[in-house]
Write an enzyme that holds these catalytic residues in place. Structure first.
Site, PDB file in Angstrom:
ATOM      1  N   GLY A  72      33.810  30.293  33.920  1.00 29.19           N
ATOM      2  CA  GLY A  72      33.570  31.315  32.909  1.00 29.19           C
ATOM      3  C   GLY A  72      34.849  31.816  32.256  1.00 29.19           C
ATOM      4  N   THR A  73      35.881  32.020  33.060  1.00 24.26           N
ATOM      5  CA  THR A  73      37.134  32.566  32.517  1.00 24.26           C
ATOM      6  C   THR A  73      37.720  31.616  31.473  1.00 24.26           C
ATOM      7  OG1 THR A  73      37.549  33.719  34.589  1.00 24.26           O
ATOM      8  CG2 THR A  73      39.446  33.358  33.166  1.00 24.26           C
ATOM      9  N   ASN A 151      27.783  42.148  33.845  1.00 24.76           N
ATOM     10  CA  ASN A 151      27.932  41.784  35.253  1.00 24.76           C
ATOM     11  C   ASN A 151      27.811  42.970  36.205  1.00 24.76           C
ATOM     12  OD1 ASN A 151      30.437  41.943  33.610  1.00 24.76           O
ATOM     13  ND2 ASN A 151      31.385  42.202  35.611  1.00 24.76           N
ATOM     14  N   GLN A 179      26.575  35.653  33.442  1.00 18.34           N
ATOM     15  CA  GLN A 179      25.634  36.257  34.393  1.00 18.34           C
ATOM     16  C   GLN A 179      24.180  35.879  34.092  1.00 18.34           C
ATOM     17  OE1 GLN A 179      26.057  38.119  37.144  1.00 18.34           O
ATOM     18  NE2 GLN A 179      28.285  38.102  37.025  1.00 18.34           N
ATOM     19  N   ALA A 200      29.210  27.667  36.763  1.00 20.51           N
ATOM     20  CA  ALA A 200      28.269  27.095  37.726  1.00 20.51           C
ATOM     21  C   ALA A 200      28.060  27.950  38.970  1.00 20.51           C
ATOM     22  CB  ALA A 200      28.755  25.697  38.139  1.00 20.51           C
ATOM     23  N   CYS A 324      39.381  52.385  44.954  1.00 24.20           N
ATOM     24  CA  CYS A 324      40.410  53.368  45.321  1.00 24.20           C
ATOM     25  C   CYS A 324      41.766  52.686  45.353  1.00 24.20           C
ATOM     26  CB  CYS A 324      40.162  53.896  46.720  1.00 24.20           C
ATOM     27  SG  CYS A 324      38.688  54.868  46.860  1.00 24.20           S
TER      28      CYS A 324
HETATM   29  N1  PLP Z   1      32.171  36.629  32.572  1.00 25.95           N
HETATM   30  C1  PLP Z   1      31.337  37.343  33.340  1.00 25.95           C
HETATM   31  C2  PLP Z   1      30.306  38.212  32.696  1.00 25.95           C
HETATM   32  C3  PLP Z   1      31.434  37.284  34.737  1.00 25.95           C
HETATM   33  O1  PLP Z   1      30.602  38.000  35.493  1.00 25.95           O
HETATM   34  C4  PLP Z   1      32.441  36.453  35.300  1.00 25.95           C
HETATM   35  C5  PLP Z   1      32.606  36.399  36.772  1.00 25.95           C
HETATM   36  O2  PLP Z   1      32.364  37.364  37.478  1.00 25.95           O
HETATM   37  C6  PLP Z   1      33.268  35.705  34.449  1.00 25.95           C
HETATM   38  C7  PLP Z   1      33.108  35.823  33.093  1.00 25.95           C
HETATM   39  C8  PLP Z   1      34.307  34.782  35.005  1.00 25.95           C
HETATM   40  O3  PLP Z   1      33.719  33.615  35.498  1.00 25.95           O
HETATM   41  P1  PLP Z   1      34.482  32.629  36.523  1.00 25.95           P
HETATM   42  O4  PLP Z   1      34.434  33.286  37.854  1.00 25.95           O
HETATM   43  O5  PLP Z   1      33.679  31.368  36.508  1.00 25.95           O
HETATM   44  O6  PLP Z   1      35.843  32.416  35.984  1.00 25.95           O
END
Ligand code: PLP
Length: 375
Positions: A72-73, A151, A179, A200, A324
């Protein structure tokens, strides 16, 4: 023996056994490099093509619109930077204040390169209204990027209305659907999106693999330069096993989606009822249109982080909406953006269920919360 209950499926999910089995040959005997011209590369090459077709059919796309990434990133980085860098100098990007850090930090990085970014506010249930977008979009907007489902609070956005507005100003529309994919039906055409990110490990596939849907006709700068993989846009030898596992997991999740959603909705209702019956003072954050299995709950006068640790000691894994450091408790940017009352905000936890959770898990989670808060 103490039972372990996993209720943090928005963080990651368990690898589906069938997906794991589908991956094995590509990690063992079929280890060929799909880019090579000889016969030993034919099977991995076909496996990639089949996985692309499977994934495309799950989101109503064409196979050549699916680009494999490391998750995702990377997909989010590519969509934002790729759109900005291929736009006119100084073109602007619009996103929301409740995006994942994969979007927010990427936007900050392009701001430093001279691309203005506007961050849209949300309603108390975490919705980005079409009016909010309409009020700030201009003909200099190159990209609008709004997540499909949040998320933390699970709120699902009115993507079609938002993408229509973006297009009426000649802008591209990207959605971070990390998500949502594999959990709610996705039809890229009905949503009207130009790009969509997925990962994935959020839908019972392996970690470190994902994809970016890029609509045919959309041209953005390549993510990585090097070899000619992914039509020359994302260089690097393909993670064949991961990609095969991702396609299998998505296919299975899509087949079982309706059944899973019904089960998750019933678990959600049960948890809410059990907590209310015990007179626990809490609120549920997010919108009524939310991801199945997501319960973002704020408990009056509590501390989310200590709730998390006490649940952990009782064998229950959840997540929190606050963190925290040595001096302060900080609220997450999402809990701040939706304006949760301070009395409740610091006592926020996210319970994200999967179809593997049972009613017994729900009873145990409710009992544990009641024990921590009341007793
Ligand atoms: N975008 C959203 C909405 C997410 O929840 C996440 C992961 O928590 C990501 C992007 C990043 O995905 P990844 O862990 O595959 O890099």
């Amino acid at each position: 023996m103490k039972r372990f209950i996993y209720a943090d499926n928005a963080a990651t999910t368990k690898l589906n056994k069938e997906a794991f089995e589908a991956m094995i040959p590509w990690l063992t005997e079929e280890y060929g490099n799909a880019s090579q011209p000889y016969a030993f590369a034919r099977k991995p090459k076909k496996a990639l093509a089949d996985a692309r077709a499977t994934i495309a059919s799950c989101i109503n796309a064409s196979p050549d619109e699916i680009f494999f990434t490391s998750g995702g990133t990377e997909s989010d980085n590519w969509a934002i930077k790729g759109a900005a860098f291929s736009g006119k100098p100084g073109c602007e990007v619009i996103t929301s204040s409740i995006e994942h850090h994969a979007i927010l930090r990427t936007c900050e990085s392009i701001e430093r390169l001279g691309f203005p970014v506007k961050y849209l506010d949300v309603t108390h249930t975490g919705i980005i209204t079409p009016k909010t977008l309409n009020d700030v979009i201009t003909d200099r907007t190159r990209l609008v990027s709004i997540m499909l489902a949040n998320n933390e609070i699970g709120t699902i956005q009115p993507i079609k209305e938002l993408s229509d507005i973006a297009h009426s100003f000649g802008a591209l529309f990207h959605t971070d659907a990390v998500q949502a994919v594999g959990h709610v039906p996705i039809d890229v055409k009905a949503l009207g999106v130009d790009m969509l990110s997925a990962s994935a490990h959020k839908f019972n596939g392996p970690k470190g693999v994902g994809f970016l849907y890029i609509r045919n006709g959309v041209s953005i700068t390549p993510y990585a330069n090097g070899g000619s993989q992914e039509h020359g846009t994302r260089a690097g030898t393909e993670n064949v096993a991961g990609i095969v596992g991702m396609a299998k997991a998505l296919e299975i999740n899509c087949e079982r989606m309706q059944e899973s959603v019904e089960h998750l909705k019933s678990l959600e209702t049960n948890l809410m009822t059990l907590l209310s019956n015990d007179k626990i003072d809490f609120i549920r954050n997010g919108d009524s249109n939310h991801l199945p299995g997501n319960l973002n709950l704020s408990f009056c006068g509590c501390n989310g982080e200590s709730l998390l640790h006490r649940l952990d000691l009782m064998g229950i894994a959840v997540s929190t909406g606050s963190a925290c450091d040595s001096v302060n408790t900080q609220l997450s940017h999402v809990i701040q953006a939706i304006g949760v009352d301070e009395k409740y905000a610091f006592g926020t936890i996210r319970i994200s269920l999967s179809p593997d959770n049972s009613i017994d898990d729900i009873k145990a989670i409710a009992n544990a919360i009641v024990k921590i808060i009341i007793k």
